[in-house]
Scaffold this motif. Structure first.
Motif, PDB file in Angstrom:
ATOM      1  N   ILE A   1       0.848  -1.182   0.000  1.00 47.39           N
ATOM      2  CA  ILE A   1       0.000   0.000   0.000  1.00 47.39           C
ATOM      3  C   ILE A   1       0.883   1.231   0.000  1.00 47.39           C
ATOM      4  O   ILE A   1       1.956   1.250   0.620  1.00 47.39           O
ATOM      5  N   THR A   2       0.462   2.266  -0.737  1.00 47.31           N
ATOM      6  CA  THR A   2       1.228   3.500  -0.823  1.00 47.31           C
ATOM      7  C   THR A   2       0.278   4.636  -1.142  1.00 47.31           C
ATOM      8  O   THR A   2      -0.951   4.458  -1.168  1.00 47.31           O
ATOM      9  N   CYS A   3       0.821   5.816  -1.408  1.00 42.83           N
ATOM     10  CA  CYS A   3       0.007   6.948  -1.835  1.00 42.83           C
ATOM     11  C   CYS A   3      -0.203   6.897  -3.349  1.00 42.83           C
ATOM     12  O   CYS A   3       0.728   6.592  -4.100  1.00 42.83           O
ATOM     13  N   GLU A   4      -1.398   7.217  -3.776  1.00 49.82           N
ATOM     14  CA  GLU A   4      -1.751   7.130  -5.186  1.00 49.82           C
ATOM     15  C   GLU A   4      -0.881   8.021  -6.053  1.00 49.82           C
ATOM     16  O   GLU A   4      -0.507   7.642  -7.168  1.00 49.82           O
ATOM     17  N   HIS A   5      -0.526   9.206  -5.569  1.00 48.77           N
ATOM     18  CA  HIS A   5       0.233  10.135  -6.416  1.00 48.77           C
ATOM     19  C   HIS A   5       1.651   9.641  -6.702  1.00 48.77           C
ATOM     20  O   HIS A   5       2.298  10.127  -7.624  1.00 48.77           O
ATOM     21  N   VAL A   6       2.141   8.662  -5.928  1.00 41.54           N
ATOM     22  CA  VAL A   6       3.480   8.114  -6.163  1.00 41.54           C
ATOM     23  C   VAL A   6       3.504   7.243  -7.410  1.00 41.54           C
ATOM     24  O   VAL A   6       4.511   7.168  -8.114  1.00 41.54           O
ATOM     25  N   VAL A   7       2.385   6.579  -7.728  1.00 39.73           N
ATOM     26  CA  VAL A   7       2.390   5.537  -8.761  1.00 39.73           C
ATOM     27  C   VAL A   7       1.529   5.873  -9.975  1.00 39.73           C
ATOM     28  O   VAL A   7       1.374   5.044 -10.867  1.00 39.73           O
ATOM     29  N   THR A   8       0.956   7.067 -10.028  1.00 41.40           N
ATOM     30  CA  THR A   8       0.158   7.446 -11.191  1.00 41.40           C
ATOM     31  C   THR A   8       0.661   8.776 -11.745  1.00 41.40           C
ATOM     32  O   THR A   8       1.244   9.583 -11.020  1.00 41.40           O
ATOM     33  N   ALA A   9       0.416   8.984 -13.023  1.00 42.45           N
ATOM     34  CA  ALA A   9       0.812  10.217 -13.695  1.00 42.45           C
ATOM     35  C   ALA A   9      -0.194  10.511 -14.796  1.00 42.45           C
ATOM     36  O   ALA A   9      -0.763   9.583 -15.382  1.00 42.45           O
TER      37      ALA A   9
ATOM     38  N   SER B   1      -6.780   2.030  -6.796  1.00 41.61           N
ATOM     39  CA  SER B   1      -6.320   3.356  -6.400  1.00 41.61           C
ATOM     40  C   SER B   1      -7.502   4.285  -6.214  1.00 41.61           C
ATOM     41  O   SER B   1      -8.595   4.052  -6.756  1.00 41.61           O
ATOM     42  N   ASN B   2      -7.279   5.333  -5.439  1.00 44.11           N
ATOM     43  CA  ASN B   2      -8.285   6.358  -5.195  1.00 44.11           C
ATOM     44  C   ASN B   2      -7.555   7.686  -5.088  1.00 44.11           C
ATOM     45  O   ASN B   2      -6.792   7.903  -4.149  1.00 44.11           O
ATOM     46  N   SER B   3      -7.785   8.553  -6.066  1.00 42.06           N
ATOM     47  CA  SER B   3      -7.076   9.834  -6.085  1.00 42.06           C
ATOM     48  C   SER B   3      -7.587  10.786  -5.012  1.00 42.06           C
ATOM     49  O   SER B   3      -6.848  11.660  -4.545  1.00 42.06           O
ATOM     50  N   LEU B   4      -8.852  10.642  -4.605  1.00 42.85           N
ATOM     51  CA  LEU B   4      -9.416  11.540  -3.600  1.00 42.85           C
ATOM     52  C   LEU B   4      -8.760  11.339  -2.242  1.00 42.85           C
ATOM     53  O   LEU B   4      -8.401  12.293  -1.554  1.00 42.85           O
ATOM     54  N   THR B   5      -8.589  10.080  -1.849  1.00 50.26           N
ATOM     55  CA  THR B   5      -7.946   9.787  -0.569  1.00 50.26           C
ATOM     56  C   THR B   5      -6.444   9.573  -0.714  1.00 50.26           C
ATOM     57  O   THR B   5      -5.741   9.450   0.290  1.00 50.26           O
ATOM     58  N   ASP B   6      -5.953   9.519  -1.955  1.00 54.68           N
ATOM     59  CA  ASP B   6      -4.524   9.367  -2.237  1.00 54.68           C
ATOM     60  C   ASP B   6      -3.979   8.042  -1.703  1.00 54.68           C
ATOM     61  O   ASP B   6      -2.960   8.009  -1.009  1.00 54.68           O
TER      62      ASP B   6
ATOM     63  N   GLY C   1      10.191  11.113  -1.448  1.00 52.52           N
ATOM     64  CA  GLY C   1      10.527   9.705  -1.278  1.00 52.52           C
ATOM     65  C   GLY C   1       9.874   9.079  -0.070  1.00 52.52           C
ATOM     66  O   GLY C   1       9.754   7.848   0.016  1.00 52.52           O
ATOM     67  N   ILE C   2       9.432   9.914   0.872  1.00 56.94           N
ATOM     68  CA  ILE C   2       8.797   9.359   2.068  1.00 56.94           C
ATOM     69  C   ILE C   2       7.287   9.247   1.892  1.00 56.94           C
ATOM     70  O   ILE C   2       6.596   8.679   2.741  1.00 56.94           O
ATOM     71  N   SER C   3       6.737   9.741   0.780  1.00 51.80           N
ATOM     72  CA  SER C   3       5.305   9.588   0.516  1.00 51.80           C
ATOM     73  C   SER C   3       4.935   8.107   0.509  1.00 51.80           C
ATOM     74  O   SER C   3       5.588   7.297  -0.146  1.00 51.80           O
ATOM     75  N   GLY C   4       3.881   7.763   1.227  1.00 53.21           N
ATOM     76  CA  GLY C   4       3.498   6.364   1.389  1.00 53.21           C
ATOM     77  C   GLY C   4       4.148   5.704   2.583  1.00 53.21           C
ATOM     78  O   GLY C   4       3.911   4.521   2.850  1.00 53.21           O
TER      79      GLY C   4
ATOM     80  N   GLU D   1      -9.461   6.241   6.746  1.00 53.27           N
ATOM     81  CA  GLU D   1      -9.572   6.297   5.289  1.00 53.27           C
ATOM     82  C   GLU D   1      -8.942   5.047   4.663  1.00 53.27           C
ATOM     83  O   GLU D   1      -9.459   4.487   3.698  1.00 53.27           O
ATOM     84  N   ILE D   2      -7.828   4.606   5.225  1.00 52.22           N
ATOM     85  CA  ILE D   2      -7.145   3.416   4.713  1.00 52.22           C
ATOM     86  C   ILE D   2      -8.006   2.179   4.930  1.00 52.22           C
ATOM     87  O   ILE D   2      -8.156   1.338   4.039  1.00 52.22           O
TER      88      ILE D   2
END
Length: 320
Positions: A96-104, A150-155, A227-230, A301-302
């Motif tokens: 599990i991580t933050c959505e913004h780390v793995v999407t573009a 993934s969920n961009s709203l909750t990241d 780099g610490i996101s997630g 949220e998680i």
């Protein structure tokens, strides 16, 4: 039906605001074994236009390379941290991580602006995603991962990857149970683990906001670096005898500023830096991070995100 004193205490106690009064290194070492470093690289073809005359309709009916004034290729990389939640017998790992780390975004468009120009009409540049590379970095292994939800709203995003037999000796699923967002209180003491700048690190902070609805994050004063996101956020409500998972490090507040940079295609960009640069220049955006102000995704949220995707998690071979 009345509740027992024990249940009353457990439902009302908040996460401690005190500093640890005992050695908690062993617990942090266990948490560190669940941290997995990620990097996502996105490759774009960018087309720029000198005159304010190209509209989106022109891009759709023509090849951008035929009407662009200039074009170049670029790479955008995002480093981050993930937490291993499960590891099955086949070596498949649920992360599990933050959505913004793995999407573009697939497409990035900038427009000409001015008093005599309609807003968001004439295209200044357009970047079109060509490909994306998703990699995990663990000792002795460099492999890909798949985004399964993934969920961009909750990241938040769930990932799937495979951990080889040798690496499984060093990594394990997170040993801590999920906590509760309503137990976070002003001054609750936290530890945050992740890979800022690619280094395995542990930092600490205290809670400034609780992150209860309608807010989708809470604020802590931990140091934040890219780099610490997630990264894992943990706390204790029993004087550090045990820890609970209370969130994921998400982002820091930042401001943007525009700077002039050399042409992305310039071969001598880093050479002869003491000589005047005479080639074409471009405008780029740089981010200035406000260190010490970190947003975190709360555990409620998680938990909701995982519950919503429980069937998907099972179909991918996990029992988390």
């Amino acid at each position: 039906m009345s509740s027992s004193p024990q249940s009353k205490a457990s439902s009302s106690d908040g996460y401690t605001t005190a500093f640890p009064h005992q050695d908690i290194s062993a617990s942090l070492q266990e948490a560190q074994k669940a941290m997995v470093r990620l990097i996502t690289s996105v490759f774009y073809n960018t087309y720029s236009f000198d005159d304010a005359r190209v509209r989106l309709a022109d891009i759709r009916t023509n090849r951008p390379s035929d009407i662009a004034s200039d074009q170049f290729s670029s790479e955008e990389s995002t480093a981050g941290t993930s937490v291993m939640l499960d590891l099955n017998n086949n070596g498949d790992a649920l992360l599990i991580t933050c959505e913004h780390v793995v999407t573009a975004p697939d497409t990035i468009i900038s427009y000409f602006d001015g008093d005599d120009l309609p807003a968001n009409t004439f295209i200044k540049s357009i970047s079109i995603k060509r490909s994306q590379s998703n990699l995990i970095f663990i000792p002795g292994q460099l492999s890909t991962f798949e985004v399964i939800a993934s969920n961009s709203l909750t990241d938040i995003a769930l990932l799937k990857t495979n951990i080889n037999r040798e690496a499984r000796k060093e990594y394990q699923p997170l040993p801590f149970s999920m906590g509760r967002s309503d137990r976070l209180q002003l001054g609750s003491f936290l530890y945050i683990l992740g890979y800022p700048k690619g280094f395995p690190m542990i930092t600490r902070g205290v809670v400034s906001t609780k992150g209860l609805p309608p807010h989708r994050f809470f604020i802590i004063d931990a140091l934040f670096n890219p780099g610490i996101s997630g990264g894992l956020v943990i706390s204790s409500n029993d004087n550090f005898n045990n820890f609970e998972w209370v969130g994921l490090a998400r982002s820091a507040t930042a401001s943007r500023e525009q700077v002039l940079v050399p042409s992305p295609n310039s071969e001598d960009e880093n050479k002869n830096i003491l000589r005047p640069y005479r080639n074409q220049i471009y405008i780029d955006q740089k981010h200035r991070i406000s260190y010490g102000i970190t947003q975190a995704v709360p555990i409620d949220e998680i938990r909701s995100f995982i519950d919503e995707n429980r069937g998907l998690i099972r179909r991918h071979g996990f029992n988390y």
